[in-house]
Motif scaffolding. Structure first.
Motif, short mmCIF file in Angstrom:
data_model
loop_
_atom_site.label_atom_id
_atom_site.label_comp_id
_atom_site.label_asym_id
_atom_site.label_seq_id
_atom_site.Cartn_x
_atom_site.Cartn_y
_atom_site.Cartn_z
N MET A 97 0.86 -1.19 0.00
CA MET A 97 0.00 0.00 0.00
C MET A 97 0.89 1.22 0.00
O MET A 97 1.37 1.64 1.04
CB MET A 97 -0.91 -0.02 1.23
N ASN A 98 1.11 1.77 -1.19
CA ASN A 98 2.09 2.85 -1.30
C ASN A 98 1.47 4.23 -0.99
O ASN A 98 1.54 5.15 -1.79
CB ASN A 98 2.76 2.82 -2.68
N ASP A 99 0.87 4.34 0.21
CA ASP A 99 0.38 5.65 0.64
C ASP A 99 1.49 6.35 1.44
O ASP A 99 2.58 5.79 1.64
CB ASP A 99 -0.91 5.51 1.46
N ASP A 100 1.22 7.58 1.91
CA ASP A 100 2.28 8.36 2.58
C ASP A 100 2.83 7.64 3.80
O ASP A 100 4.04 7.55 3.99
CB ASP A 100 1.73 9.73 3.01
N LYS A 101 1.91 7.11 4.63
CA LYS A 101 2.32 6.47 5.89
C LYS A 101 3.27 5.30 5.63
O LYS A 101 4.35 5.19 6.22
CB LYS A 101 1.05 5.98 6.59
N ASN A 102 2.88 4.43 4.69
CA ASN A 102 3.70 3.24 4.42
C ASN A 102 4.97 3.58 3.65
O ASN A 102 6.01 2.94 3.84
CB ASN A 102 2.87 2.20 3.68
N THR A 103 4.89 4.59 2.78
CA THR A 103 6.07 5.00 2.02
C THR A 103 7.15 5.52 2.97
O THR A 103 8.34 5.21 2.84
CB THR A 103 5.69 6.08 0.98
N GLU A 104 6.69 6.28 3.98
CA GLU A 104 7.62 6.81 4.98
C GLU A 104 8.27 5.69 5.79
O GLU A 104 9.47 5.68 6.03
CB GLU A 104 6.81 7.70 5.94
N LEU A 105 7.44 4.72 6.17
CA LEU A 105 7.95 3.58 6.95
C LEU A 105 8.92 2.75 6.11
O LEU A 105 9.99 2.35 6.59
CB LEU A 105 6.75 2.73 7.40
N PHE A 106 8.56 2.53 4.86
CA PHE A 106 9.43 1.75 3.98
C PHE A 106 10.79 2.44 3.83
O PHE A 106 11.84 1.77 3.79
CB PHE A 106 8.78 1.53 2.60
N ALA A 107 10.78 3.78 3.76
CA ALA A 107 12.05 4.52 3.59
C ALA A 107 13.02 4.18 4.73
O ALA A 107 14.24 4.09 4.51
CB ALA A 107 11.77 6.02 3.53
N LYS A 108 12.48 3.97 5.92
CA LYS A 108 13.35 3.62 7.07
C LYS A 108 13.97 2.25 6.87
O LYS A 108 15.15 2.03 7.15
CB LYS A 108 12.54 3.63 8.36
N TYR A 109 13.17 1.30 6.41
CA TYR A 109 13.70 -0.05 6.16
C TYR A 109 14.71 -0.01 5.01
O TYR A 109 15.72 -0.69 5.03
CB TYR A 109 12.56 -1.03 5.84
N LYS A 110 14.42 0.83 4.02
CA LYS A 110 15.31 0.90 2.86
C LYS A 110 16.69 1.44 3.27
O LYS A 110 17.72 1.01 2.75
CB LYS A 110 14.69 1.76 1.76
N GLU A 111 16.67 2.33 4.23
CA GLU A 111 17.93 2.89 4.71
C GLU A 111 18.80 1.76 5.29
O GLU A 111 20.00 1.71 5.06
CB GLU A 111 17.62 3.93 5.78
N LEU A 112 18.17 0.85 6.03
CA LEU A 112 18.91 -0.30 6.58
C LEU A 112 19.37 -1.20 5.44
O LEU A 112 20.52 -1.67 5.41
CB LEU A 112 18.02 -1.13 7.52
N ALA A 113 18.45 -1.43 4.48
CA ALA A 113 18.76 -2.34 3.36
C ALA A 113 19.94 -1.82 2.54
O ALA A 113 20.80 -2.59 2.11
CB ALA A 113 17.53 -2.50 2.48
N ASP A 114 19.99 -0.51 2.35
CA ASP A 114 21.06 0.09 1.55
C ASP A 114 22.44 -0.11 2.18
O ASP A 114 23.46 -0.01 1.51
CB ASP A 114 20.81 1.59 1.32
#
Ligand SMILES: Cc1cc2nc3c(=O)[nH]c(=O)nc-3n(C[C@H](O)[C@H](O)[C@H](O)COP(=O)(O)OP(=O)(O)OC[C@H]3O[C@@H](n4cnc5c(N)ncnc54)[C@H](O)[C@@H]3O)c2cc1C
Length: 192
Positions: free
Chosen positions: A141-158
């Protein structure tokens, strides 16, 4: 007034599936490769992480990090399959239902993907459903709330150099098939 007799429900210029379906492509891709089915990565994470120099993880990125920032949300689905004793049900592979009253969002009639000939037909109705943890997650669900949360996980993944996160669950994005294949090819190019 009806101005068109085009009953195609997708807007993509090029549409279709590979001859013989995706199964053939996957079979060829996996030829000579060890495959273990019904195996949950999280049941032995360490083993799978140590099996190769690079690991491509295509599961849920939030689960990989033990939901440390919270849970991402997904859309679930229920499928209802029916075999009908008629040659043709809807004349088209996919018909969408966008009205309020119809409980399903679309009906797939499988034989029309490859013009299969049979005096029977199999249809699938898709019902939208809230996703629950442990169930199959279908759509991010690519809404603002989930996009923001995903960005945090992506930072770890990177920051990982061994594990690569790929696909709709690893990258938390909706992809059509052509897009997910394109992403996989891009990934390989970047690894070289
Ligand atoms: C209902 C539905 C309808 C769709 N319709 C279309 C369409 O009409 N046209 C189109 O182009 N695209 C369509 N798509 C999109 C397309 O199916 C996806 O983009 C594509 O399958 C994504 O590929 P993927 O490799 O990213 O993910 P997946 O195909 O989901 O592959 C991920 C793999 O990782 C495995 N995995 C996940 N977690 C674990 C774990 N913990 N342990 C071990 N293995 C794990 C899964 O079992 C799976 O095999 C549809 C998608 C859905 C859900």
């Amino acid at each position: 007034v009806r101005f068109t007799f085009d009953n195609n429900y997708f807007n993509d210029l090029y549409q279709g599936i590979p001859i013989g379906g995706y199964t053939k492509i996957i079979e060829k891709m996996l030829d000579g490769i060890d495959v273990e089915l019904n195996t949950d990565f999280f049941e032995d994470k360490e083993k799978w992480l140590n099996i190769a120099d690079k690991v491509l993880f295509t599961g849920m990125i939030d689960q990989y990090y033990d939901y440390c920032f919270g849970e991402l949300e997904y859309r679930g689905l229920d499928f209802e399959f029916e075999t009908l004793d008629i040659e043709n049900y809807q004349g088209n592979a996919v018909i969408n239902y966008t009205d309020r009253e119809t409980p399903f969002t679309r009906i797939i009639e499988h034989k029309h993907f490859e013009n299969a000939e049979s005096d029977k037909t199999v249809i699938t109705r898709e019902y939208p459903k809230a996703w629950e943890k442990g169930k199959e997650a279908y759509y991010p669900m690519n809404d603002d709330k989930n996009t923001e949360l995903f960005a945090k996980y992506k930072e770890l993944a990177d920051k990982e150099d061994k594990v690569i996160f790929g696909g709709r669950l690893g990258m938390y994005q909706y992809f059509d098939m052509w897009k997910v294949i394109e992403e996989a090819l891009k990934l390989v190019d970047n690894l070289e």
